[in-house]
Design a protein around this motif. Structure first.
Motif, PDB file in Angstrom:
ATOM      1  N   SER A  41       0.865  -1.189   0.000  1.00 38.05           N
ATOM      2  CA  SER A  41       0.000   0.000   0.000  1.00 38.05           C
ATOM      3  C   SER A  41       0.901   1.239   0.000  1.00 38.05           C
ATOM      4  CB  SER A  41      -0.914  -0.002   1.232  1.00 38.05           C
ATOM      5  OG  SER A  41      -1.707  -1.150   1.245  1.00 38.05           O
ATOM      6  N   TYR A  42       1.557   1.513  -1.116  1.00 39.39           N
ATOM      7  CA  TYR A  42       2.561   2.577  -1.182  1.00 39.39           C
ATOM      8  C   TYR A  42       2.076   3.792  -1.968  1.00 39.39           C
ATOM      9  CZ  TYR A  42       7.106   1.609   1.001  1.00 39.39           C
ATOM     10  OH  TYR A  42       8.138   1.480   1.888  1.00 39.39           O
ATOM     11  N   ALA A  43       0.753   3.868  -2.211  1.00 40.78           N
ATOM     12  CA  ALA A  43       0.270   4.952  -3.072  1.00 40.78           C
ATOM     13  C   ALA A  43       0.593   6.327  -2.484  1.00 40.78           C
ATOM     14  CB  ALA A  43      -1.227   4.795  -3.310  1.00 40.78           C
ATOM     15  N   GLY A  96      14.791   0.795   8.113  1.00 44.38           N
ATOM     16  CA  GLY A  96      15.611   0.576   6.921  1.00 44.38           C
ATOM     17  C   GLY A  96      16.833  -0.267   7.246  1.00 44.38           C
ATOM     18  N   ILE A  97      17.159  -1.178   6.345  1.00 42.68           N
ATOM     19  CA  ILE A  97      18.339  -2.033   6.550  1.00 42.68           C
ATOM     20  C   ILE A  97      19.593  -1.156   6.462  1.00 42.68           C
ATOM     21  CG2 ILE A  97      19.603  -4.054   5.703  1.00 42.68           C
ATOM     22  CD1 ILE A  97      16.767  -4.873   6.404  1.00 42.68           C
ATOM     23  N   THR A  98      19.629  -0.226   5.515  1.00 41.88           N
ATOM     24  CA  THR A  98      20.799   0.642   5.358  1.00 41.88           C
ATOM     25  C   THR A  98      20.943   1.535   6.591  1.00 41.88           C
ATOM     26  OG1 THR A  98      20.069   0.696   3.058  1.00 41.88           O
ATOM     27  CG2 THR A  98      22.010   1.994   3.605  1.00 41.88           C
ATOM     28  N   ARG A  99      19.824   2.050   7.080  1.00 39.88           N
ATOM     29  CA  ARG A  99      19.819   2.867   8.317  1.00 39.88           C
ATOM     30  C   ARG A  99      20.443   2.074   9.456  1.00 39.88           C
ATOM     31  NH1 ARG A  99      16.625   2.619  12.741  1.00 39.88           N
ATOM     32  NH2 ARG A  99      16.007   4.530  13.814  1.00 39.88           N
ATOM     33  N   LEU A 121      20.521  10.669   2.908  1.00 40.80           N
ATOM     34  CA  LEU A 121      19.487   9.640   2.840  1.00 40.80           C
ATOM     35  C   LEU A 121      20.171   8.281   2.831  1.00 40.80           C
ATOM     36  CD1 LEU A 121      17.188  11.022  -0.028  1.00 40.80           C
ATOM     37  CD2 LEU A 121      16.897  11.299   2.450  1.00 40.80           C
ATOM     38  N   THR A 122      19.468   7.284   3.356  1.00 41.69           N
ATOM     39  CA  THR A 122      19.965   5.910   3.224  1.00 41.69           C
ATOM     40  C   THR A 122      18.860   5.045   2.631  1.00 41.69           C
ATOM     41  OG1 THR A 122      19.235   5.278   5.463  1.00 41.69           O
ATOM     42  CG2 THR A 122      21.496   6.079   5.235  1.00 41.69           C
ATOM     43  N   SER A 123      19.251   4.137   1.756  1.00 36.86           N
ATOM     44  CA  SER A 123      18.338   3.121   1.244  1.00 36.86           C
ATOM     45  C   SER A 123      19.147   2.104   0.470  1.00 36.86           C
ATOM     46  CB  SER A 123      17.258   3.726   0.328  1.00 36.86           C
ATOM     47  OG  SER A 123      17.824   4.079  -0.912  1.00 36.86           O
TER      48      SER A 123
HETATM   49  N1  PLP Z   1      11.727   4.063   4.145  1.00 34.99           N
HETATM   50  C1  PLP Z   1      10.866   3.617   3.217  1.00 34.99           C
HETATM   51  C2  PLP Z   1       9.462   4.101   3.237  1.00 34.99           C
HETATM   52  C3  PLP Z   1      11.300   2.716   2.227  1.00 34.99           C
HETATM   53  O1  PLP Z   1      10.430   2.265   1.310  1.00 34.99           O
HETATM   54  C4  PLP Z   1      12.649   2.304   2.212  1.00 34.99           C
HETATM   55  C5  PLP Z   1      13.156   1.387   1.191  1.00 34.99           C
HETATM   56  O2  PLP Z   1      12.615   1.228   0.135  1.00 34.99           O
HETATM   57  C6  PLP Z   1      13.510   2.799   3.182  1.00 34.99           C
HETATM   58  C7  PLP Z   1      13.015   3.663   4.142  1.00 34.99           C
HETATM   59  C8  PLP Z   1      14.955   2.380   3.208  1.00 34.99           C
HETATM   60  O3  PLP Z   1      15.075   1.031   3.605  1.00 34.99           O
HETATM   61  P1  PLP Z   1      16.274   0.111   3.144  1.00 34.99           P
HETATM   62  O4  PLP Z   1      17.525   0.742   3.628  1.00 34.99           O
HETATM   63  O5  PLP Z   1      16.005  -1.190   3.819  1.00 34.99           O
HETATM   64  O6  PLP Z   1      16.234   0.008   1.653  1.00 34.99           O
END
Ligand code: PLP
Length: 280
Positions: free
Chosen positions: A151-153, A207-210, A237-239
């Motif tokens: 649900s990402y709209a 977030g995994i990167t966070r 930003l991290t992702s």
């Molecule tokens: N926040 C949102 C809403 C996200 O959709 C994502 C990843 O797509 C992240 C943060 C970052 O998460 P990750 O570091 O696990 O990619």
């Protein structure tokens, strides 16, 4: 593009051409967005931090009250999908799990889950990004807060809002007026010499990167009022797709340095540790 698909009439999984893969039109993922997902990066055909991604997928399923997905089946599906798309490097691996065929309404009837793993080339991230704060809030107390659901709209809408204003990512405040996250990223800022990222109680995705940046580079989890943004001297930003990406400007205010020294250090540590350990 070849995708791996299981459930939805494909049993324990098969690799098929994306144009030929068929998901039932009454899949609850399509009708009501009843599903969860992960985006994983693969380099040289090897998925990065897959264990953490699958664990988060399981948490999203539990949070949404979905049947627990079969993580071994999915790990195998990821391998098969990567093998079938060896040309995509670095690759963006999108794992989607939905509630499967269901009724038109919101209730579930407990059908089998639908699993899809799709692989495409990961676009090279920009060297830095301008962000735009959207004028509505993320509900940190909502049932979906912190869950990676399909649900990402709202995120699509927010990113479109930012793009129309020349931004590369949109940033949400939460209902308490504190910094929350981006549409597909977490945010870190340097204020008063401290590296800070919003705590999970502020509503961002874990977030995994966070998580890896906090483990490898330090930093504090602390609420940051939106009113403090003018005092921010650096931000990033991290992702999964960006790793650590410097923010150049927030709502048109250029930051003094992008990347500044704290950001440069985080970028270097993440690049080094991330290359050394495939499944940290
Ligand atoms: N926040 C949102 C809403 C996200 O959709 C994502 C990843 O797509 C992240 C943060 C970052 O998460 P990750 O570091 O696990 O990619």
């Amino acid at each position: 593009m070849q995708v791996w698909i299981a459930g939805a009439g494909y049993g324990a999984g098969r690799v098929v051409a994306a144009e030929e893969a068929r998901v039932p039109v009454l899949d609850h993922g399509i009708t009501v967005g009843d599903g969860i997902f992960e985006t994983v990066k693969a380099v040289g055909g090897q998925a990065f931090a897959l264990t953490r991604h699958l664990r988060r997928l399981a948490r999203s399923a539990a949070g949404l009250g979905l049947t627990a997905p079969d993580l071994d089946l999915l790990a195998d599906g990821v391998r098969q999908a990567l093998d079938a798309n060896a040309g995509a490097d670095p690759a963006r691996v999108r794992i989607t799990v939905t509630a499967g065929p269901g009724p038109l309404g919101s209730e579930r009837t407990g059908g089998d889950l639908t699993y899809v793993v799709a692989v495409a080339p990961f676009p090279t991230p920009a060297a830095s990004v301008d962000v735009t704060v959207v004028p509505w809030t993320r509900n940190e107390n909502g049932a979906l807060a912190g869950l990676k659901t399909t649900s990402y709209a709202e995120n699509v809408l927010a990113l479109d809002y930012a793009r129309r204003r020349g931004g590369g990512e949109a940033i949400f405040a939460n209902t308490a007026g504190n910094l929350c996250e981006g549409t597909g990223s977490n945010i870190f800022v340097v204020a008063g010499g401290r590296l800070v990222t919003p705590p999970l109680s502020a509503g961002p995705l874990a977030g995994i990167t966070r998580e890896l940046v906090l483990e490898w580079c330090g930093g504090e989890e602390a609420d940051l009022p939106m009113s403090a943004l003018p005092d921010v001297t650096e931000a990033f930003l991290t992702s999964t797709g960006r790793d650590v990406q410097p923010i150049r400007a927030i709502d048109g205010r250029a930051l003094p340095e992008a990347p500044g020294p704290v950001t440069r250090k985080a970028m270097a540590v993440f690049a080094e540790r991330g290359a050394a350990d495939l499944d940290p």
